[in-house]
Design an enzyme around this catalytic site. Structure first.
Site, short mmCIF file in Angstrom:
data_model
loop_
_atom_site.label_atom_id
_atom_site.label_comp_id
_atom_site.label_asym_id
_atom_site.label_seq_id
_atom_site.Cartn_x
_atom_site.Cartn_y
_atom_site.Cartn_z
N LYS A 225 1.51 -4.51 -3.45
CA LYS A 225 0.26 -5.00 -2.84
C LYS A 225 -0.38 -5.98 -3.81
CE LYS A 225 -4.25 -3.68 -1.14
NZ LYS A 225 -5.10 -2.62 -0.58
N ARG B 45 -12.53 -6.48 4.43
CA ARG B 45 -13.66 -5.97 3.64
C ARG B 45 -14.97 -6.14 4.40
NH1 ARG B 45 -11.60 -8.30 -2.24
NH2 ARG B 45 -9.61 -7.16 -2.23
N LYS C 120 -9.99 -7.16 -7.79
CA LYS C 120 -9.10 -6.00 -7.94
C LYS C 120 -7.86 -6.32 -8.76
CE LYS C 120 -10.80 -3.83 -3.67
NZ LYS C 120 -10.45 -3.09 -2.44
N GLU D 140 7.52 -2.18 -9.25
CA GLU D 140 6.56 -1.29 -8.57
C GLU D 140 7.26 -0.50 -7.46
OE1 GLU D 140 3.48 -0.44 -8.89
OE2 GLU D 140 2.40 -1.98 -9.99
N LYS E 114 2.50 -6.42 0.95
CA LYS E 114 1.23 -6.82 1.55
C LYS E 114 0.59 -7.89 0.70
CE LYS E 114 -3.25 -4.84 2.54
NZ LYS E 114 -4.12 -3.71 2.37
N SER F 257 -5.68 -8.93 7.49
CA SER F 257 -6.81 -9.44 8.28
C SER F 257 -6.97 -10.96 8.18
CB SER F 257 -8.10 -8.75 7.81
OG SER F 257 -8.30 -8.94 6.42
N TYR G 72 -2.60 -6.42 13.33
CA TYR G 72 -3.70 -6.44 14.30
C TYR G 72 -3.26 -7.10 15.61
CZ TYR G 72 -6.00 -5.36 9.94
OH TYR G 72 -6.33 -4.76 8.74
#
Ligand code: PBG
Length: 329
Positions: A196, A206, A223, A239, A254, A280, A319
């Protein structure tokens, strides 16, 4: 060699193009993200995600019935809680009667066969808007992981089929797996957000959950100390291999479109199912361009989803899931 090899022969008509088509979208490919809010009879459109809604549980019940009827078999749950329930350690995340726990039960009561995945991360519950606990300007790893394990266990107790940790703390897959095993939830799976990236494409999400990092002293503004650097490719493999070793059943890349090279790297390296989260911002970009009449919405949507699958994804959280299934079903 030309003229004996003429690749256009296989593109001569729709019939032959269909016969040699390599990648096909199917309703089984999709995971439907759902945004859940407190209260009753509310269905609010998310301003930066036209056509996508936050819903109270009464609407969610209708939604999951419709999703199931359309042939979609899994949902990924996110909750938006009131600000007064938020604190730095995200205590509300482990409330047995919390919104997430209620949502899991209610969806399982409504459509028992629906495969319910749940977001495991502190940000929707964090007063500071981080996926972990903040101390002295840092996101502390191990204390956060302890909290995530409790959160995951509470989802399993409520009936979740699969936990989807989206936080990027080190060691959280192992902690979740151990907690599940110790509590006899050996059939509850883990879909790890393993690669990610610290992406600017999460903006509309968010907005939807009101979960952006707050602008305060001693709170990191972004982040990037836990999510991955968008410039890195090898880290994604590190990872992902770690998460598989720690017990992940499905791994994830992602966002989607900008990271399809990573999806292919992983598809060439590992045997586990790979999910892609088409996020999004990707949804918002296409909606905005289509609203202006600049792109053909449905054609671009299907091209993007097909490309994600062609890159090596066997699951797509999107979505667009319902819109896509209407076209391909
Ligand atoms: C946070 C989380 C994010 C998304 C899913 N889980 C945002 C973030 O990391 O800040 C983004 C999904 C999207 O943009 O659609 N744990």
């Amino acid at each position: 060699m030309y003229p004996y090899q003429r690749p256009r022969r296989l593109r001569k008509s729709k019939a032959i193009r269909d016969l040699v088509q390599e990648t096909r979208l199917h309703p089984d490919d999709f995971i439907v993200p759902l945004f859940i809010i407190e209260g009753q009879n509310k269905k609010e459109e998310i301003p930066s995600m036209p056509g996508y809604f936050r819903m109270t549980l009464d609407h969610i019940k209708k939604e999951v019935k419709e999703i199931w009827r359309m042939g979609l078999k899994s949902v990924l749950l996110f909750v938006k809680v009131d600000d007064n329930l938020k604190d730095n350690t995200g205590q509300a995340a482990i409330d047995e009667n919390g919104l997430m726990q209620q949502a899991i039960k209610s969806i399982k009561d409504t459509v028992p066969e629906m495969y319910v995945m749940t977001d495991v991360a502190l940000d929707p519950f964090s007063s500071l808007g981080h996926d972990g606990i903040v101390k002295n300007g840092k996101i502390v790893n191990d204390e956060t992981v302890e909290m995530l394990a409790k959160m995951g266990l509470s989802h399993a107790k409520a009936g979740a089929d699969m936990l989807a940790p989206s936080d990027m703390m080190d060691g959280r897959i192992r902690a979740l797996r151990e907690t599940l095993e110790e509590n006899s939830f050996d059939d509850v799976g883990i879909m790890s957000y393993s690669a990610k990236y610290a992406s600017a494409f999460y903006g509309p999400f968010r907005d939807a959950l009101d979960s952006a990092p707050v602008d305060e002293v001693n709170v990191p503004k972004d982040k990037s100390t836990y999510q991955m650097n968008p410039a890195n490719r090898n880290t994604a493999i590190t990872e992902t291999l770690l998460d598989i070793e720690e017990g992940a059943d499905i791994v994830m890349v992602k966002p989607g479109l900008c990271y399809l090279d990573i999806v292919r790297d992983l598809a060439n390296t590992i045997e586990h199912p790979i999910a892609v989260y088409q996020v999004s911002g990707e949804y918002a970009m296409l909606k905005a361009a289509a609203e202006k009449g600049w792109l053909d919405h449905d054609a671009v949507m299907l091209e993007q989803l097909t490309s994600i699958k062609r890159a090596g994804a066997s699951l797509i959280a999107s979505y667009f899931a319902k819109e896509a299934v209407k076209l391909i079903g």
